[in-house]
Design a protein around this motif. Sequence first.
Motif, PDB file in Angstrom:
ATOM      1  N   GLY A   1       0.801  -1.218   0.000  1.00 13.93           N
ATOM      2  CA  GLY A   1       0.000   0.000   0.000  1.00 13.93           C
ATOM      3  C   GLY A   1       0.829   1.261   0.000  1.00 13.93           C
ATOM      4  O   GLY A   1       2.050   1.230   0.136  1.00 13.93           O
ATOM      5  N   GLN A   2       0.146   2.374  -0.168  1.00 16.60           N
ATOM      6  CA  GLN A   2       0.773   3.684  -0.168  1.00 16.60           C
ATOM      7  C   GLN A   2       0.675   4.291   1.223  1.00 16.60           C
ATOM      8  O   GLN A   2      -0.435   4.465   1.735  1.00 16.60           O
ATOM      9  CB  GLN A   2       0.072   4.591  -1.187  1.00 16.60           C
ATOM     10  CG  GLN A   2       0.673   5.965  -1.324  1.00 16.60           C
ATOM     11  CD  GLN A   2       2.039   5.929  -1.981  1.00 16.60           C
ATOM     12  OE1 GLN A   2       2.391   5.024  -2.715  1.00 16.60           O
ATOM     13  NE2 GLN A   2       2.835   6.932  -1.706  1.00 16.60           N
ATOM     14  N   PRO A   3       1.798   4.593   1.881  1.00 17.39           N
ATOM     15  CA  PRO A   3       1.712   5.224   3.208  1.00 17.39           C
ATOM     16  C   PRO A   3       1.127   6.631   3.101  1.00 17.39           C
ATOM     17  O   PRO A   3       1.367   7.342   2.130  1.00 17.39           O
ATOM     18  CB  PRO A   3       3.165   5.270   3.677  1.00 17.39           C
ATOM     19  CG  PRO A   3       4.000   5.019   2.488  1.00 17.39           C
ATOM     20  CD  PRO A   3       3.163   4.387   1.445  1.00 17.39           C
ATOM     21  N   ILE A   4       0.342   6.999   4.113  1.00 18.75           N
ATOM     22  CA  ILE A   4      -0.270   8.324   4.177  1.00 18.75           C
ATOM     23  C   ILE A   4       0.090   8.917   5.538  1.00 18.75           C
ATOM     24  O   ILE A   4      -0.357   8.405   6.577  1.00 18.75           O
ATOM     25  CB  ILE A   4      -1.794   8.253   4.011  1.00 18.75           C
ATOM     26  CG1 ILE A   4      -2.133   7.620   2.652  1.00 18.75           C
ATOM     27  CG2 ILE A   4      -2.418   9.636   4.147  1.00 18.75           C
ATOM     28  CD1 ILE A   4      -3.585   7.264   2.498  1.00 18.75           C
ATOM     29  N   ALA A   5       0.908   9.950   5.542  1.00 12.50           N
ATOM     30  CA  ALA A   5       1.364  10.565   6.800  1.00 12.50           C
ATOM     31  C   ALA A   5       0.186  11.134   7.569  1.00 12.50           C
ATOM     32  O   ALA A   5      -0.687  11.802   7.009  1.00 12.50           O
ATOM     33  CB  ALA A   5       2.383  11.652   6.509  1.00 12.50           C
TER      34      ALA A   5
END
Length: 104
Positions: A99-103
Amino acid sequence: MNPTRHESRKIRIAAGVIADASGRLLLVRKRGTSAFMQPGGKIEPREAPLDTLMRELREELGLVIDPATTSWLGLFSATAANEPDSTVEAELFALSIDGQPIAA
């Protein structure tokens, strides 16, 4: 007379060496600081290091990790980058993400 020896504070953390499918490494930086580091966080009392890493990655980056996909790399120690007079003791794990990390 013995010279006064300064004792540094020890900070226990769990952190991840996280790579994506392209082999890029994920690094994070606390707001207002200049040092980049592996994602993770402080180990709470009675919390296992891998549980800490999973909690921190979920809270800070929105990543849900399967613990079976992690590999323990070892226990490492270094001078803390963002906390004066402190030493970081890190339980380090390797893992990959899809997945794409989201801060947060």
